[in-house]
Design a protein around this motif. Structure first.
Motif, PDB file in Angstrom:
ATOM      1  N   PRO A  80       0.828  -1.215   0.000  1.00 35.21           N
ATOM      2  CA  PRO A  80       0.000   0.000   0.000  1.00 35.21           C
ATOM      3  C   PRO A  80       0.856   1.255   0.000  1.00 35.21           C
ATOM      4  O   PRO A  80       1.912   1.312   0.629  1.00 35.21           O
ATOM      5  CB  PRO A  80      -0.802  -0.120   1.311  1.00 35.21           C
ATOM      6  CG  PRO A  80      -0.004  -1.052   2.165  1.00 35.21           C
ATOM      7  CD  PRO A  80       0.677  -2.009   1.229  1.00 35.21           C
ATOM      8  N   GLU A  81       0.377   2.264  -0.712  1.00 32.62           N
ATOM      9  CA  GLU A  81       1.109   3.526  -0.795  1.00 32.62           C
ATOM     10  C   GLU A  81       0.704   4.468   0.331  1.00 32.62           C
ATOM     11  O   GLU A  81      -0.436   4.453   0.794  1.00 32.62           O
ATOM     12  CB  GLU A  81       0.833   4.211  -2.135  1.00 32.62           C
ATOM     13  CG  GLU A  81       1.355   3.451  -3.333  1.00 32.62           C
ATOM     14  CD  GLU A  81       1.138   4.211  -4.630  1.00 32.62           C
ATOM     15  OE1 GLU A  81       1.123   5.461  -4.575  1.00 32.62           O
ATOM     16  OE2 GLU A  81       0.987   3.565  -5.674  1.00 32.62           O
ATOM     17  N   VAL A  82       1.662   5.269   0.757  1.00 28.59           N
ATOM     18  CA  VAL A  82       1.374   6.326   1.719  1.00 28.59           C
ATOM     19  C   VAL A  82       0.756   7.506   0.975  1.00 28.59           C
ATOM     20  O   VAL A  82       1.136   7.799  -0.163  1.00 28.59           O
ATOM     21  CB  VAL A  82       2.674   6.751   2.443  1.00 28.59           C
ATOM     22  CG1 VAL A  82       2.413   7.901   3.405  1.00 28.59           C
ATOM     23  CG2 VAL A  82       3.282   5.564   3.178  1.00 28.59           C
ATOM     24  N   ALA A  83      -0.189   8.181   1.606  1.00 27.06           N
ATOM     25  CA  ALA A  83      -0.801   9.351   0.977  1.00 27.06           C
ATOM     26  C   ALA A  83       0.277  10.376   0.641  1.00 27.06           C
ATOM     27  O   ALA A  83       1.094  10.725   1.502  1.00 27.06           O
ATOM     28  CB  ALA A  83      -1.826   9.971   1.912  1.00 27.06           C
ATOM     29  N   PRO A  84       0.335  10.845  -0.596  1.00 23.95           N
ATOM     30  CA  PRO A  84       1.413  11.755  -0.985  1.00 23.95           C
ATOM     31  C   PRO A  84       1.327  13.096  -0.257  1.00 23.95           C
ATOM     32  O   PRO A  84       0.243  13.594   0.035  1.00 23.95           O
ATOM     33  CB  PRO A  84       1.193  11.935  -2.497  1.00 23.95           C
ATOM     34  CG  PRO A  84      -0.247  11.610  -2.716  1.00 23.95           C
ATOM     35  CD  PRO A  84      -0.595  10.580  -1.700  1.00 23.95           C
ATOM     36  N   ASN A  85       2.482  13.655   0.004  1.00 21.39           N
ATOM     37  CA  ASN A  85       2.574  14.971   0.628  1.00 21.39           C
ATOM     38  C   ASN A  85       2.372  16.034  -0.456  1.00 21.39           C
ATOM     39  O   ASN A  85       3.249  16.260  -1.296  1.00 21.39           O
ATOM     40  CB  ASN A  85       3.942  15.138   1.297  1.00 21.39           C
ATOM     41  CG  ASN A  85       4.110  16.493   1.947  1.00 21.39           C
ATOM     42  OD1 ASN A  85       3.163  17.256   2.040  1.00 21.39           O
ATOM     43  ND2 ASN A  85       5.322  16.791   2.390  1.00 21.39           N
ATOM     44  N   THR A  86       1.225  16.684  -0.447  1.00 20.38           N
ATOM     45  CA  THR A  86       0.896  17.672  -1.488  1.00 20.38           C
ATOM     46  C   THR A  86       1.328  19.083  -1.107  1.00 20.38           C
ATOM     47  O   THR A  86       1.190  20.001  -1.922  1.00 20.38           O
ATOM     48  CB  THR A  86      -0.616  17.662  -1.768  1.00 20.38           C
ATOM     49  OG1 THR A  86      -1.317  17.933  -0.542  1.00 20.38           O
ATOM     50  CG2 THR A  86      -1.057  16.311  -2.317  1.00 20.38           C
ATOM     51  N   GLU A  87       1.818  19.263   0.112  1.00 20.88           N
ATOM     52  CA  GLU A  87       2.247  20.590   0.545  1.00 20.88           C
ATOM     53  C   GLU A  87       3.629  20.514   1.203  1.00 20.88           C
ATOM     54  O   GLU A  87       3.771  20.725   2.416  1.00 20.88           O
ATOM     55  CB  GLU A  87       1.229  21.187   1.514  1.00 20.88           C
ATOM     56  CG  GLU A  87      -0.130  21.433   0.885  1.00 20.88           C
ATOM     57  CD  GLU A  87      -1.094  22.085   1.843  1.00 20.88           C
ATOM     58  OE1 GLU A  87      -0.692  22.340   3.009  1.00 20.88           O
ATOM     59  OE2 GLU A  87      -2.240  22.352   1.458  1.00 20.88           O
ATOM     60  N   PRO A  88       4.658  20.195   0.427  1.00 18.96           N
ATOM     61  CA  PRO A  88       6.004  20.146   1.016  1.00 18.96           C
ATOM     62  C   PRO A  88       6.447  21.542   1.458  1.00 18.96           C
ATOM     63  O   PRO A  88       6.117  22.547   0.815  1.00 18.96           O
ATOM     64  CB  PRO A  88       6.862  19.618  -0.131  1.00 18.96           C
ATOM     65  CG  PRO A  88       6.134  19.994  -1.372  1.00 18.96           C
ATOM     66  CD  PRO A  88       4.674  19.923  -1.018  1.00 18.96           C
ATOM     67  N   VAL A  89       7.200  21.599   2.539  1.00 18.77           N
ATOM     68  CA  VAL A  89       7.680  22.893   3.027  1.00 18.77           C
ATOM     69  C   VAL A  89       8.844  23.412   2.193  1.00 18.77           C
ATOM     70  O   VAL A  89       9.127  24.610   2.184  1.00 18.77           O
ATOM     71  CB  VAL A  89       8.102  22.789   4.510  1.00 18.77           C
ATOM     72  CG1 VAL A  89       6.908  22.409   5.371  1.00 18.77           C
ATOM     73  CG2 VAL A  89       9.222  21.769   4.692  1.00 18.77           C
ATOM     74  N   ASP A  90       9.515  22.522   1.503  1.00 16.24           N
ATOM     75  CA  ASP A  90      10.657  22.908   0.671  1.00 16.24           C
ATOM     76  C   ASP A  90      11.057  21.677  -0.134  1.00 16.24           C
ATOM     77  O   ASP A  90      10.368  20.659  -0.111  1.00 16.24           O
ATOM     78  CB  ASP A  90      11.827  23.391   1.540  1.00 16.24           C
ATOM     79  CG  ASP A  90      12.825  24.237   0.753  1.00 16.24           C
ATOM     80  OD1 ASP A  90      12.729  24.273  -0.489  1.00 16.24           O
ATOM     81  OD2 ASP A  90      13.705  24.846   1.375  1.00 16.24           O
ATOM     82  N   PHE A  91      12.193  21.774  -0.839  1.00 15.73           N
ATOM     83  CA  PHE A  91      12.710  20.637  -1.591  1.00 15.73           C
ATOM     84  C   PHE A  91      14.156  20.370  -1.200  1.00 15.73           C
ATOM     85  O   PHE A  91      14.896  21.300  -0.852  1.00 15.73           O
ATOM     86  CB  PHE A  91      12.607  20.884  -3.098  1.00 15.73           C
ATOM     87  CG  PHE A  91      11.253  20.574  -3.658  1.00 15.73           C
ATOM     88  CD1 PHE A  91      10.982  19.348  -4.220  1.00 15.73           C
ATOM     89  CD2 PHE A  91      10.228  21.505  -3.589  1.00 15.73           C
ATOM     90  CE1 PHE A  91       9.735  19.052  -4.726  1.00 15.73           C
ATOM     91  CE2 PHE A  91       8.971  21.234  -4.080  1.00 15.73           C
ATOM     92  CZ  PHE A  91       8.726  19.990  -4.659  1.00 15.73           C
ATOM     93  N   LEU A  92      14.519  19.113  -1.238  1.00 15.11           N
ATOM     94  CA  LEU A  92      15.894  18.693  -1.008  1.00 15.11           C
ATOM     95  C   LEU A  92      16.546  18.477  -2.371  1.00 15.11           C
ATOM     96  O   LEU A  92      16.211  17.524  -3.082  1.00 15.11           O
ATOM     97  CB  LEU A  92      15.928  17.399  -0.180  1.00 15.11           C
ATOM     98  CG  LEU A  92      17.303  16.822   0.161  1.00 15.11           C
ATOM     99  CD1 LEU A  92      18.078  17.789   1.053  1.00 15.11           C
ATOM    100  CD2 LEU A  92      17.172  15.467   0.842  1.00 15.11           C
ATOM    101  N   GLY A  93      17.433  19.378  -2.754  1.00 16.89           N
ATOM    102  CA  GLY A  93      18.081  19.275  -4.059  1.00 16.89           C
ATOM    103  C   GLY A  93      19.178  18.223  -4.051  1.00 16.89           C
ATOM    104  O   GLY A  93      19.966  18.149  -3.104  1.00 16.89           O
ATOM    105  N   ILE A  94      19.241  17.424  -5.108  1.00 13.11           N
ATOM    106  CA  ILE A  94      20.240  16.353  -5.233  1.00 13.11           C
ATOM    107  C   ILE A  94      21.021  16.558  -6.525  1.00 13.11           C
ATOM    108  O   ILE A  94      20.438  16.529  -7.622  1.00 13.11           O
ATOM    109  CB  ILE A  94      19.584  14.949  -5.254  1.00 13.11           C
ATOM    110  CG1 ILE A  94      18.609  14.787  -4.096  1.00 13.11           C
ATOM    111  CG2 ILE A  94      20.652  13.873  -5.230  1.00 13.11           C
ATOM    112  CD1 ILE A  94      19.245  14.798  -2.735  1.00 13.11           C
ATOM    113  N   ASP A  95      22.320  16.774  -6.399  1.00 12.13           N
ATOM    114  CA  ASP A  95      23.201  16.859  -7.561  1.00 12.13           C
ATOM    115  C   ASP A  95      23.887  15.516  -7.734  1.00 12.13           C
ATOM    116  O   ASP A  95      24.554  15.023  -6.815  1.00 12.13           O
ATOM    117  CB  ASP A  95      24.243  17.962  -7.367  1.00 12.13           C
ATOM    118  CG  ASP A  95      25.206  18.061  -8.539  1.00 12.13           C
ATOM    119  OD1 ASP A  95      24.789  18.546  -9.600  1.00 12.13           O
ATOM    120  OD2 ASP A  95      26.372  17.630  -8.386  1.00 12.13           O
ATOM    121  N   LEU A  96      23.720  14.896  -8.893  1.00  6.21           N
ATOM    122  CA  LEU A  96      24.306  13.586  -9.173  1.00  6.21           C
ATOM    123  C   LEU A  96      25.621  13.754  -9.913  1.00  6.21           C
ATOM    124  O   LEU A  96      25.748  14.626 -10.779  1.00  6.21           O
ATOM    125  CB  LEU A  96      23.337  12.742 -10.007  1.00  6.21           C
ATOM    126  CG  LEU A  96      21.929  12.563  -9.422  1.00  6.21           C
ATOM    127  CD1 LEU A  96      21.085  11.723 -10.360  1.00  6.21           C
ATOM    128  CD2 LEU A  96      21.995  11.926  -8.046  1.00  6.21           C
TER     129      LEU A  96
END
Length: 412
Positions: free
Chosen positions: A180-196
């Motif tokens: 089962p999936e967790v209800a998606p977070n539709t109101e994130p407080v910010d984003f975690l940027g990932i540089d690959l």
């Protein structure tokens, strides 16, 4: 969402012989059905079943369910080949690679994976045994083992088909689980940027760097050893090459799983989304000197992005992909863009405001800002489902896989 859990079988010698005979018979039958499908241009499941079902059962001694799965596996292989041709993955029409893929029927390896449904395979999860159909009859009490998390997932969510797989002298079952999936977070407080990257596998906008030094050393060592053994070209060298195959890929996969798990856990804990670079087509766009080509080709950025994506979806964390253009030369403080800002691989120094930072961290901050801007404009999460369960075993003489690799969405 669907995940694939892999368990290792521990069969007795008698059970091993029966499993070997089963895979051999099923894949010989699939190869024959493939020849019929190619010769008569009949590649749909029902039509091919009308022409081959009776012969497959009688000639190879397969049960009704096994015969149907063999025919369906053949049709799936041709469907995957058609999709690859349409997508241009095998070159342009008329090219040598394209002709080699279309001028002969698909061949199945003798030890290719075989699908099982619940009529052919029953699980006794508490006892850690399975009862499995073989050409020698039903084999009961075949012992299996797996990690505790995988056993828990298997006990709670297993549903659907499983694949019997033989690889490197070991037997595995790949079971499909409906988690089962967790209800998606539709109101994130910010984003975690990932540089690959290659030198640093992943760098976050929180200044956390997952260095790739150890993995790159392993790759260099394995590549050097493979070259030496191939030049030696003796029976013992061949055995060592066989024993070491896929070792580098397994290590890279393990590291990518750990990084993905850590990144998703951090984003979930802080109520943020995850921002990733869209690096589609980078291998075709980038021109490299010869010494750099092997390293660049070994870069498993797509696998890491895939792992982050499906783990994020499982945790309800939104994922946004952004255009990576110029993120390495734009100042995260003042926005000034200049190629000279990137002083070296490791350091960034803005020519306008004088801001100095680690180059990958500066890039990750730019990625975070772009994702946040896209999200505010109404962009939706692009966290994908885990890769569909695919069956190995089909391929051409040159090693092109017609039905894909297994377990990319393995539960960890």
């Amino acid at each position: 969402m669907k995940l694939t859990v892999q368990v290792k079988l521990l069969p007795t010698p008698a059970q091993t012989a029966a499993l070997e005979a089963t895979l051999l018979a099923c894949n010989e039958a699939a190869a024959w059905a493939s020849e019929v499908a190619f010769a008569e241009d009949v590649k749909r499941n029902f039509a091919l079943r009308e022409r081959t079902y009776t012969q497959v059962k009688e000639r190879w001694g397969l049960g009704a369910q096994a015969a149907q799965h063999v025919i369906k596996k053949t049709c799936d292989a041709y469907a995957t080949l058609k999709a690859n041709l349409r997508a241009g993955n095998l070159g342009r029409p008329g090219s040598k690679r394209y002709r080699r893929a279309t001028e002969k029927p698909i061949v199945f390896r003798p030890e290719g994976a075989q699908p099982y449904d619940d009529r052919m395979l029953s699980w006794q999860t508490a006892e850690r045994t399975v009862s499995i159909w073989t050409v020698a009859g039903r084999m009961k009490d075949v012992v299996f083992t797996a990690a505790p998390e995988q056993l828990a997932t298997l006990a709670l969510y297993r549903k659907g088909e499983s694949d019997l797989l033989y690889r490197d002298g070991m037997w595995f079952l790949n079971a499909t689980c409906e988690v089962p999936e967790v209800a998606p977070n539709t109101e994130p407080v910010d984003f975690l940027g990932i540089d690959l990257g290659i030198v640093n596998i992943a760098t976050t906008s929180d200044s956390e760097i997952m260095a790739g030094r150890e993995l790159n050393r392993i790759r260099t060592r394995e590549r050097t050893l493979r070259t030496k053994l191939q030049r030696k070209n003796t029976p013992s060298a061949g055995r060592r090459l066989k024993n070491r195959r896929r070792r580098e890929a397994r290590r890279a996969k393990d590291i990518n799983h750990k990084i993905a798990k850590h990144v998703v856990a951090e984003a979930e804990r802080t109520g943020r989304g995850i921002a990733l670079e869209d690096l589609t087509g980078i291998r075709e766009r980038v021109r490299l000197r010869k010494p750099q080509r092997v390293t660049h080709s070994s870069w498993a950025f797509a696998q890491l992005g895939q792992f982050i994506g499906y783990k994020a979806r499982k945790a309800g964390v939104p994922v946004v992909y952004v255009d990576p253009a110029y993120t390495s030369r734009i100042c995260a403080e003042c926005g000034h863009s200049d190629k000279a800002n990137r002083v070296s691989q490791a350091w960034f120094a803005c020519r306008s405001c004088g801001f100095v930072d680690h180059a990958d961290r500066n890039s990750s901050r730019n990625i975070r800002a772009r994702a946040w801007e896209l999200w505010r404009r109404g962009a939706l999460s692009t966290a994908p489902a885990p890769p569909p369960r695919q069956r190995g075993g089909a391929g051409r003489e040159r090693g092109i896989t017609a039905s894909g690799a297994r377990c990319a969405g393995q539960a960890f």
